[in-house]
Structure formats: C-alpha cells, structure tokens
Design a protein around this motif. Structure first.
Motif, mmCIF file in Angstrom:
data_model
loop_
_atom_site.group_PDB
_atom_site.id
_atom_site.type_symbol
_atom_site.label_atom_id
_atom_site.label_comp_id
_atom_site.label_asym_id
_atom_site.label_seq_id
_atom_site.Cartn_x
_atom_site.Cartn_y
_atom_site.Cartn_z
ATOM 1 N N ILE A 311 0.842 -1.201 0.000
ATOM 2 C CA ILE A 311 0.000 0.000 0.000
ATOM 3 C C ILE A 311 0.873 1.246 0.000
ATOM 4 C CG2 ILE A 311 -1.823 1.220 1.199
ATOM 5 C CD1 ILE A 311 -2.684 -1.431 0.001
ATOM 6 N N SER A 312 1.963 1.220 0.761
ATOM 7 C CA SER A 312 2.860 2.385 0.815
ATOM 8 C C SER A 312 3.447 2.692 -0.543
ATOM 9 C CB SER A 312 3.976 2.130 1.837
ATOM 10 O OG SER A 312 3.461 1.850 3.114
ATOM 11 N N MET A 313 3.893 1.653 -1.258
ATOM 12 C CA MET A 313 4.483 1.868 -2.574
ATOM 13 C C MET A 313 3.436 2.336 -3.575
ATOM 14 S SD MET A 313 7.429 1.781 -4.080
ATOM 15 C CE MET A 313 8.466 0.665 -3.128
ATOM 16 N N GLN A 314 2.223 1.808 -3.468
ATOM 17 C CA GLN A 314 1.142 2.257 -4.364
ATOM 18 C C GLN A 314 0.835 3.734 -4.150
ATOM 19 O OE1 GLN A 314 -2.649 1.938 -2.776
ATOM 20 N NE2 GLN A 314 -2.821 3.716 -4.095
ATOM 21 N N LYS A 315 0.837 4.173 -2.900
ATOM 22 C CA LYS A 315 0.563 5.591 -2.621
ATOM 23 C C LYS A 315 1.740 6.469 -3.042
ATOM 24 C CE LYS A 315 -2.798 4.905 1.049
ATOM 25 N NZ LYS A 315 -3.212 5.213 2.440
ATOM 26 N N PHE A 316 2.958 5.926 -2.938
ATOM 27 C CA PHE A 316 4.126 6.669 -3.420
ATOM 28 C C PHE A 316 4.049 6.883 -4.930
ATOM 29 C CE2 PHE A 316 8.257 5.980 -5.562
ATOM 30 C CZ PHE A 316 8.850 7.198 -5.279
ATOM 31 N N CYS A 317 3.637 5.856 -5.658
ATOM 32 C CA CYS A 317 3.623 5.937 -7.120
ATOM 33 C C CYS A 317 2.432 6.710 -7.668
ATOM 34 C CB CYS A 317 3.628 4.529 -7.715
ATOM 35 S SG CYS A 317 5.155 3.601 -7.424
ATOM 36 N N VAL A 329 16.750 20.648 -2.253
ATOM 37 C CA VAL A 329 17.951 20.833 -1.460
ATOM 38 C C VAL A 329 18.678 19.503 -1.349
ATOM 39 C CG1 VAL A 329 18.853 21.471 0.801
ATOM 40 C CG2 VAL A 329 16.928 22.730 -0.180
ATOM 41 N N GLY A 330 19.989 19.538 -1.422
ATOM 42 C CA GLY A 330 20.783 18.324 -1.319
ATOM 43 C C GLY A 330 21.886 18.350 -2.343
ATOM 44 N N THR A 331 22.642 17.280 -2.397
ATOM 45 C CA THR A 331 23.725 17.235 -3.367
ATOM 46 C C THR A 331 23.173 17.014 -4.763
ATOM 47 O OG1 THR A 331 23.988 14.873 -2.985
ATOM 48 C CG2 THR A 331 25.329 16.340 -1.657
ATOM 49 N N SER A 332 23.989 17.356 -5.767
ATOM 50 C CA SER A 332 23.518 17.331 -7.144
ATOM 51 C C SER A 332 23.142 15.938 -7.607
ATOM 52 C CB SER A 332 24.599 17.905 -8.063
ATOM 53 O OG SER A 332 25.803 17.168 -7.946
ATOM 54 N N ARG A 333 23.750 14.906 -7.064
ATOM 55 C CA ARG A 333 23.433 13.561 -7.509
ATOM 56 C C ARG A 333 22.030 13.137 -7.080
ATOM 57 N NH1 ARG A 333 27.319 9.832 -6.516
ATOM 58 N NH2 ARG A 333 25.908 8.105 -6.531
ATOM 59 N N HIS A 334 21.388 13.879 -6.170
ATOM 60 C CA HIS A 334 20.051 13.541 -5.719
ATOM 61 C C HIS A 334 18.982 14.397 -6.395
ATOM 62 C CE1 HIS A 334 21.902 11.833 -1.783
ATOM 63 N NE2 HIS A 334 22.003 11.000 -2.798
ATOM 64 N N ARG A 335 19.386 15.236 -7.331
ATOM 65 C CA ARG A 335 18.400 16.056 -8.020
ATOM 66 C C ARG A 335 17.894 15.336 -9.257
ATOM 67 N NH1 ARG A 335 21.530 21.848 -7.585
ATOM 68 N NH2 ARG A 335 21.203 22.154 -5.375
ATOM 69 N N GLY A 336 16.727 15.730 -9.727
ATOM 70 C CA GLY A 336 16.141 15.102 -10.903
ATOM 71 C C GLY A 336 14.758 14.582 -10.569
ATOM 72 N N THR A 337 13.926 14.496 -11.577
ATOM 73 C CA THR A 337 12.542 14.077 -11.387
ATOM 74 C C THR A 337 12.452 12.562 -11.350
ATOM 75 O OG1 THR A 337 11.734 16.045 -12.531
ATOM 76 C CG2 THR A 337 10.214 14.199 -12.325
ATOM 77 N N GLN A 338 11.977 12.031 -10.245
ATOM 78 C CA GLN A 338 11.692 10.609 -10.134
ATOM 79 C C GLN A 338 10.185 10.405 -10.091
ATOM 80 O OE1 GLN A 338 13.710 8.600 -6.933
ATOM 81 N NE2 GLN A 338 15.752 9.176 -7.640
ATOM 82 N N GLY A 339 9.743 9.260 -10.583
ATOM 83 C CA GLY A 339 8.317 8.936 -10.544
ATOM 84 C C GLY A 339 7.560 9.255 -11.811
ATOM 85 N N THR A 340 8.263 9.515 -12.924
ATOM 86 C CA THR A 340 7.575 9.762 -14.192
ATOM 87 C C THR A 340 6.896 8.477 -14.657
ATOM 88 O OG1 THR A 340 9.220 11.408 -14.803
ATOM 89 C CG2 THR A 340 7.844 10.537 -16.564
ATOM 90 N N ASP A 361 9.502 5.519 -13.695
ATOM 91 C CA ASP A 361 10.947 5.744 -13.739
ATOM 92 C C ASP A 361 11.424 6.466 -12.483
ATOM 93 O OD1 ASP A 361 11.916 4.615 -16.128
ATOM 94 O OD2 ASP A 361 10.994 6.213 -17.287
ATOM 95 N N CYS A 362 12.372 5.853 -11.800
ATOM 96 C CA CYS A 362 13.075 6.494 -10.683
ATOM 97 C C CYS A 362 14.573 6.414 -10.955
ATOM 98 C CB CYS A 362 12.716 5.818 -9.365
ATOM 99 S SG CYS A 362 10.973 5.948 -8.924
ATOM 100 N N LEU A 363 14.962 6.722 -12.187
ATOM 101 C CA LEU A 363 16.356 6.653 -12.605
ATOM 102 C C LEU A 363 17.104 7.951 -12.345
ATOM 103 C CD1 LEU A 363 15.836 4.836 -16.030
ATOM 104 C CD2 LEU A 363 16.946 3.855 -14.031
ATOM 105 N N ALA A 364 16.395 9.063 -12.355
ATOM 106 C CA ALA A 364 17.055 10.366 -12.258
ATOM 107 C C ALA A 364 17.754 10.540 -10.917
ATOM 108 C CB ALA A 364 16.031 11.488 -12.458
#
Length: 600
Positions: A311-317, A329-340, A361-364
C-alpha cells in the motif's frame, strides 16, 4: 554561504593540470573574497575580454575570489596563479584601492597584507595552497559539502537488509515528529530541517576487500519512503495518508531532506528504508545504519512493525506527495525528477480500460530504479463472466538492461545474456516475464541497479493466450465477449486472488484499485494514457553525476527525466493517436467480432 555556516567541504578532480592530480580528492580549508582591488590588477583580463568567462563574475567590482585547498597526501600543490611563489601576490598588493568601501567579513587590502593569518602562505610543499576561483572551476570537477551544522541533533539506528528471498523489502520503520519549544531553549526556529540517510558497510581497504573488489566494494540499492501517519491500529500497524520518497541506487550514503513544523507536534511521519537487491559488501547480519540529523530537537522511535509496503508503494507511485519533503535541497546527484509514469500497455473493455501496465521511472539523480505496475479496473473486470475474468489479464514482458537485476513476487529473476559488453562494460541482459490470470492491481516487478556500469533499455509488453479460445465463453464470434452467460461477482476468495496474502507476497501483494488511480484526480498520465507507445522502445542511459568513477557515456538522466515529465504534462496530443499495436489481443478480438457480425 557554506563557509559562513562552518560546514566541512571537499572537492575532486577529473584530470591532472598545473600540479593538481587527476581523479583525486582534496579538502577546502577556506574561502575568501578580497575587496578593494584596483583597476590595474584586472587590466589584462579586461583587454582580452576574459574577465569572469568561467565564473560568470563579469562585472568589475574590485573583488578577487580565492580558495584555500589541501592535498590530503601532504604534498603536491597548484603551480598557477596565487600558488605559494606566484608573482601575482606582489601585483595584488601593488593595486590596492582605498576608495572601495569596507565590507564586513571580507579581506580588505587597505588593512590586510598577503602574509596576514587570513591569507597565509606556507611557502613549502606541504599540499596546502591558494587558488583563484576561475582556475578552481577549471581544475576541479565537483564540490562536496558535509551538512554537519553546528548544534545539530543526531541519532543512529541499526537496521538490516531483507534476506535474499524475502518479499518484505523493509525490515524496520521509524516514526518521526517535531518537538515544541523546550525550557531554556535560547534560539527557536518554527521549521525543523531533518536529513535521513542510509549508511552502508563496505570492506574497502581490508585485505579481504582488496582480494575481491567486485563483492567487497559492492553496496546495495536503497531508497527511503516517507508516509504521513493518519491512524494507528491496536495491532501496531499504522495507516498512511500521502507517501513521498526517493531512490538512491547503489549510493552508499543516500539521504533525503524533510521539513517539519515545530508548532504541529501531533503530526507524525513514517520513515521506511527499502531495498530490492542484495548486498555483497556488508557483514553476515546484512546490517546498515539509518541516521537522523536535525537542527532542532526531534522525536524518533522505531515502530513495532513496518507498514504494509504494498500500500505504501502504491501511494508513493500514484497518490499525493508529502509536501514536507524538500527535493530541491541536497547534493547534485540527488536532483532530478523521479516517478515519471508511462503506459506500456492498455486493454479496453466495455468502453473503459480493463487494465494498464505502467512503467514508473526512478532513474534520475542516480536513483537506478524502474517499477512496473499493473492497474486493474475492478469494475470492468466484474462485468465479465467467470471464465473470461480468469483469463482476460494475461501478458508477457521483456525487459532489456545491463548492470541491473529484476525482482518479482517469485524473487530475483534469472536472465539471459543477449550481448556481451566491451572491456569493463556490463553485458546486456534480458528478463522474460509472464503473468497469467491476474485480477488485482499490484507491483509486478522492480528493476534496480546492481553495478556501477548500468543502463536501462527497452520494455516490451504483449498479450498471451492461456489456452485455446482463451476468452471464449460460448459459441459464435460475439458470444465470446457479450452477455451470453450470467455475470459473476468480483472474486474475493484467497485462491482466486492468489497475490492477496500480504504475509507471503509482501511488497508484491495485490490491493483494491483506489478511485484516484482510475479517475486520474491525483495522477497526471494524460499523454501516456493516450499514447502508450511513446516510450515503448526508448533506451535511456543513466549516469551518476559527480561520481568517483569516470562518467558513463549517454544521456544525462536528470535532463531525460525532466523531458519525460514535461511530455507527460502535455495536453496537446489527441486520444485518437493511440497505437493499435499496443492493445491486447483481447481488445483486438472484440473489434474483429464486431466486424464479422456486421458482415453477417
């Protein structure tokens, strides 16, 4: 800004130049802006038109920007401008200008000399040197900042990765809530900035680690889901409202930022570390550390059992996001759109969709994760007779990738090698999956990073027939699909909904399809639903920005994710453009049956 907060900083190089060693880490000891510098000092750069070409400080403001760097080896220094013996120091002192106004906190050349403590040069090869900002940007490829704010509150909790065969991919969860103003607290901020991180063990540097680097240096994929606690049950389970989160791939120190309001101490967030792969570098207990760091008092306690992750993953997606998370906010490697989200396959029945297979997609940002979801329209399925319903949702999926593993409800999936890679490159592999008799929405598969050299390729979905006349319920072309028999009620028994048992299937257990997924009120898949073939054969090449290793060739995954997100939000594509080729054979058989009846 970072220096004013006294945060530890480091930097790294890609190539060697001017005494700087390539592929090497350095410490940043100090950052200075020298004001009141005269015009003659900048005359050559002004004449050549090179002032601020790299840094962007093109306006003449009488400021020289310097950084003090240290080579941790204790030798080897920068040999260019502002190095220990560079003549530019004398030229800098000769061009002081008393007309500039004094700036507090800056080095003012009208009162400070280059040999003052603020600009001290050691004049020996001890690895410590000054470098101007322009040269720093050209010589160094990345900067790391340790978010160790003074006065922080921190607490670490031990956790462990799930065993290899488990479908319960979260072993421990934590409840997080802010604390109101405490007696004797001098400074009070209404907002609490919290960083949650997963820190993994490695055997790097150990004798065993050096003998087998492929295993001893290899970390595991991780992610953190954060849910809003709406209600706690007597059995220790909690019900979640909205869920947000972030995947980190194989980053050893992946972190996420949360902002809480201290005036709302009743609000509780649930933090759930998740993982799909299996670690090689950790100890026998498969342990890792979950660490919480905050700039104000915080209440953190471990739950007796994690929330139901399906259920948690379904609500996340597909649900709303927790607005307390700060992705910017955070380091550059953590930026980018996830969940497309992109629809890979869609089957229609009775003028509405019967089921959809959605790629998330959670590759970014180095996320290294792709999820495949089955979304079933329970109402449309209930309108079919029993035999149709048992065979209507059957399909196969082929996933092409390299340096990644695939996990389904049956565990880690075996693969076939379809193309060997070049030296130091991972081979292309194919995962062939078949799903027959599905009847509830659930997570089908998770494809995650398992090596430093990884790439997600294409996903191909196609319908499969579970037997002769798979959708047949009677005789004649139309009776197969129409009301020739009495309709059965939706399946509710355990043997019919074989993935309903959460204890057995965990993250991959089925669930009732929420209305917001069907109506699209909280999920924008307009273009993807209209054109499920958009990314059917698209190959993306994720790279890790500012990695310690050489960057992989290919598409910038952050940019690629942004492009995909913008396409999903577009409203300009007509629904008539949907590709018939991606429709299931069931939908095509209905069209053929109608055509045959018209001919008769």
């Amino acid at each position: 800004e970072f220096r004013s907060k006294r945060l530890p900083m480091g930097c790294g190089t890609s190539t060697s130049q001017g005494g700087i060693v390539g592929m090497h880490a350095y410490s940043i000891l100090d950052v200075r802006e020298i004001r009141n510098v005269g015009l003659d000092f900048f005359r050559d750069k002004l004449a050549q038109g090179t002032l601020g070409n790299v840094s962007g400080f093109t306006d003449l403001d009488g400021t020289v920007r310097l950084l003090r760097i240290r080579n941790p080896h204790g030798q080897g220094e920068w040999k260019g401008e502002f190095s220990d013996k560079s003549p530019v120091w004398e030229r800098l002192m000769a061009n002081k200008n008393v007309n500039w106004k004094e700036s507090k906190g800056m080095v003012d050349l009208t009162v400070m000399a280059p040999q003052s403590p603020e600009l001290k040069r050691t004049m020996v090869n001890d690895g410590t040197f000054w470098i101007d900002y322009e040269s720093f940007l050209m010589g160094f490829s990345n900067v790391d900042v340790v978010l160790a704010f003074q006065g922080n509150h921190a607490k670490s909790f031990g956790s462990s990765f799930p065993i290899k065969t488990s479908n319960h991919r979260c072993t421990r969860a934590f409840e997080l809530s802010a604390v109101g103003r405490q007696p004797g607290e001098e400074t009070y901020n209404e907002k609490v900035e919290v960083y949650v991180m997963c820190i993994q063990n490695t055997r790097r540097g150990a004798s065993l680690g050096r003998a087998d680097r492929k295993k001893s240096y290899k970390t595991c994929d991780t992610g953190i889901l954060v849910g809003e606690c709406s209600k706690s049950k007597e059995d220790g389970q909690v019900e979640l409202g909205s869920v947000d989160g972030r995947f980190f791939g194989m980053n050893r120190n992946g972190h996420i930022r949360i902002v809480l309001d201290r005036s709302d101490s009743d609000r509780k967030l649930i933090v759930m570390p998740v993982s799909f792969g299996h670690p090689s570098a950790t100890n026998e207990e498969l342990s890792f550390v979950v660490r919480f760091v905050a700039d104000a008092p915080l209440l953190v306690q471990e739950l007796s059992k994690p929330p139901k992750l399906n259920i948690s993953m379904q609500k996340f997606c597909f649900g709303e996001k927790v607005m307390a998370l700060g992705h910017e906010v955070g380091t550059s490697r953590h930026r980018g759109t996830q969940g497309t989200k992109t629809v890979l396959m869609e089957c229609m029945a009775n003028k509405s969709f019967l089921f959809k297979i959605i790629r998330i997609d959670c590759l970014a940002g180095g996320g290294g994760t792709v999820l495949l979801y089955l979304i079933v329209n329970d109402e449309s399925l209930s309108q079919m007779n029993l035999s149709q319903r048992s065979e209507a949702i059957s399909f196969s999926t082929e996933i092409n990738c390299r340096g990644m593993v695939c996990r389904t409800a049956n565990g880690l999936v075996n693969h076939e090698v379809i193309s060997k890679g070049k030296k130091f490159e991972a081979a292309w592999r194919r995962f062939s999956l078949s799903f027959a008799g599905e009847n509830k929405s659930r997570l089908l598969a998770a494809v995650v990073q398992s090596g430093q050299d990884y790439q997600f390729g294409s996903v191909k979905c196609s319908s499969i027939s579970t037997g002769k006349d798979a959708h047949s319920a009677g005789n004649g072309p139309m009776s197969k699909y129409m009301n020739s028999q009495k309709r059965a009620s939706p399946c509710n028994t355990k043997d019919q909904c074989r993935f309903a048992n959460y204890e057995d299937f965990g993250l991959y257990a089925s669930f009732e399809t929420p209305s917001n997924i069907l109506s699209g009120e909280r999920i924008d898949l307009s273009l993807a639903f209209q054109n499920p073939n958009i990314y059917n054969a698209r190959q993306t090449k994720p790279i890790e920005i500012h990695s310690d290793s050489a960057q992989l060739p290919g598409i910038d995954q952050n940019l690629d994710a942004a492009i995909m997100a913008s396409i999903v939000e577009s409203k300009d594509v007509s629904a008539n453009k949907r590709s018939i080729e991606t429709q299931s054979s069931f939908a095509q058989d209905i069209e053929n049956a109608i055509a045959m009846s018209l001919k008769d």
